[in-house]
Design a protein around this motif. Structure first.
Motif, short mmCIF file in Angstrom:
data_model
loop_
_atom_site.label_atom_id
_atom_site.label_comp_id
_atom_site.label_asym_id
_atom_site.label_seq_id
_atom_site.Cartn_x
_atom_site.Cartn_y
_atom_site.Cartn_z
N ASP A 40 -23.33 -14.83 21.54
CA ASP A 40 -24.22 -14.04 22.93
C ASP A 40 -23.77 -13.39 23.78
N GLU A 41 -23.36 -12.44 23.82
CA GLU A 41 -23.06 -11.18 24.42
C GLU A 41 -22.28 -11.66 24.95
N PRO A 42 -21.01 -12.06 23.65
CA PRO A 42 -19.45 -12.33 23.99
C PRO A 42 -18.78 -11.30 25.28
N THR A 43 -18.96 -10.40 25.39
CA THR A 43 -18.86 -8.99 25.63
C THR A 43 -18.54 -8.46 26.84
N GLY A 44 -19.77 -9.26 27.27
CA GLY A 44 -20.79 -8.71 28.76
C GLY A 44 -19.77 -9.09 30.09
N ASN A 45 -18.79 -10.14 30.02
CA ASN A 45 -18.73 -10.17 31.38
C ASN A 45 -16.80 -9.95 31.06
N TRP A 56 -12.76 -5.73 22.73
CA TRP A 56 -11.99 -5.64 21.75
C TRP A 56 -11.80 -6.95 21.24
N ASP A 57 -10.67 -7.80 21.73
CA ASP A 57 -10.06 -8.89 21.51
C ASP A 57 -10.36 -9.41 20.42
N VAL A 58 -11.82 -9.83 22.08
CA VAL A 58 -12.83 -10.83 21.22
C VAL A 58 -13.33 -10.36 19.75
N ILE A 59 -13.82 -8.93 19.88
CA ILE A 59 -14.62 -8.54 18.52
C ILE A 59 -14.05 -8.52 17.42
N ALA A 60 -12.33 -8.40 17.75
CA ALA A 60 -11.68 -8.54 16.61
C ALA A 60 -11.56 -10.14 16.12
N LYS A 105 -12.13 -11.52 11.96
CA LYS A 105 -11.98 -11.92 10.83
C LYS A 105 -12.06 -13.36 10.62
N ILE A 106 -13.11 -14.07 11.90
CA ILE A 106 -13.42 -15.02 11.72
C ILE A 106 -14.89 -15.01 10.28
N ASN A 107 -15.50 -13.89 10.16
CA ASN A 107 -16.55 -13.28 9.31
C ASN A 107 -15.21 -12.77 8.09
N ARG A 108 -14.11 -12.06 8.05
CA ARG A 108 -13.44 -12.14 7.41
C ARG A 108 -13.21 -13.32 6.05
N TYR A 109 -13.06 -14.66 6.75
CA TYR A 109 -12.41 -15.84 6.05
C TYR A 109 -13.58 -16.56 5.70
N GLY A 110 -15.01 -16.05 5.91
CA GLY A 110 -16.06 -16.87 4.91
C GLY A 110 -16.90 -16.34 6.15
N THR A 111 -17.43 -16.75 7.29
CA THR A 111 -18.31 -17.27 8.45
C THR A 111 -19.09 -16.63 8.59
N LYS A 158 -18.85 1.29 16.46
CA LYS A 158 -17.70 1.27 16.07
C LYS A 158 -17.72 0.23 14.85
N LEU A 159 -18.51 -0.71 14.83
CA LEU A 159 -18.24 -1.80 13.65
C LEU A 159 -19.25 -1.77 12.77
#
Ligand code: ADP
Length: 226
Positions: free
Chosen positions: A162-167, A174-178, A182-188, A202-203
């Motif tokens: 929930d708005e993880p990059t808001g602050n 971008w580090d957080v989005i990356a 990655k977690i999504n690529r692992y199947g989540t 960009k996503l």
């Protein structure tokens, strides 16, 4: 993985936070939810984590029909869903390692397994070597990645961010989005809410737009690229 069928949420007679929302998210999908402040994004996430209950309509997550969910089943549901917030919500007096370990301690995991599991997860979020730092000794982006590590350490099927990059400033965002990618690529399955238009652009993922409690557009990745 996530199925909402004509879900309505009213907090009181004056405001309808969500108005007959229908949404289907497949396993392993990455969905971005956007909308102005007050549109209903947080309400949607709170219904999924069962912090709030829908007024009407059907919610089924990971095969669990929320109408049939008993209070005693809620901890089990919450293990299937990891959550990350804008303000991190870390324990300030615990180290990075301890913050992540805590999520395992509360479900009764033994010390040996915890010592084995936590470093693996810190590696996924690119925080190897920072185990002994306190949250205040980290950048905002690093803190958010600790929060992500804590959210995924019990291997949930779904991660809600929930708005993880808001602050965060752009580099740390971008580090957080990356890490989310990655977690999504692992199947989540990942559900991300954001105000950041650059992240959305960009996503190149499915984008669901909520306005005044209704889904006004749902653009699949293919359509987005077109
Ligand atoms: P967003 O996350 O998109 O900013 P919210 O889901 O927080 O939107 O809010 C949607 C609508 O529901 C708003 O009109 C808000 O004022 C209202 N709302 C949210 N939470 C509550 C609550 N606990 N009690 C009453 N109204 C609420």
């Amino acid at each position: 993985m996530i199925l909402l069928d004509r879900v309505t949420k009213t907090y009181n007679r004056k405001s309808t936070a969500l108005d007959r929302i229908s949404l289907h998210v497949e396993p392993k999908e990455f969905v971005i939810v956007v909308g102005q402040s007050g549109a209903g994004k947080s309400t949607l996430l709170k219904l999924l984590t069962r912090e709030e209950r829908q007024t009407s309509g059907k919610i089924i997550v990971g095969g669990i029909d929320y109408d049939k969910l008993k209070d005693k089943d809620i901890p089990l549901l919450r293990r299937k869903i990891g959550v990350v917030f804008q303000d991190f919500k870390l324990l300030p007096n615990r180290t990075v390692f301890e913050n992540v370990a805590f999520a395992l301690e509360i479900v009764g995991m033994g010390n040996r397994e915890i010592r084995h599991t936590v470093p693996k997860v810190l590696d996924i979020v690119n925080l190897k070597g920072k185990e002994k730092r306190m949250p205040l000794e980290l950048s905002g982006g690093e803190r958010q990645r600790v929060a992500i590590a804590r959210a995924i350490v019990r291997q949930p099927k779904i991660l809600i961010a929930d708005e993880p990059t808001g602050n965060l400033d752009p580099k740390h965002a971008w580090d957080v989005i990356a890490v989310l990618e990655k977690i999504n690529r692992y199947g989540t399955t990942v559900l991300l809410t954001t105000h950041n238009q650059e992240v959305v652009n960009k996503l190149k993922r499915r984008v669901v737009t909520i306005e005044h409690g209704q889904i006004v557009s749902d653009r699949a990745k293919a359509a987005y690229n077109a």
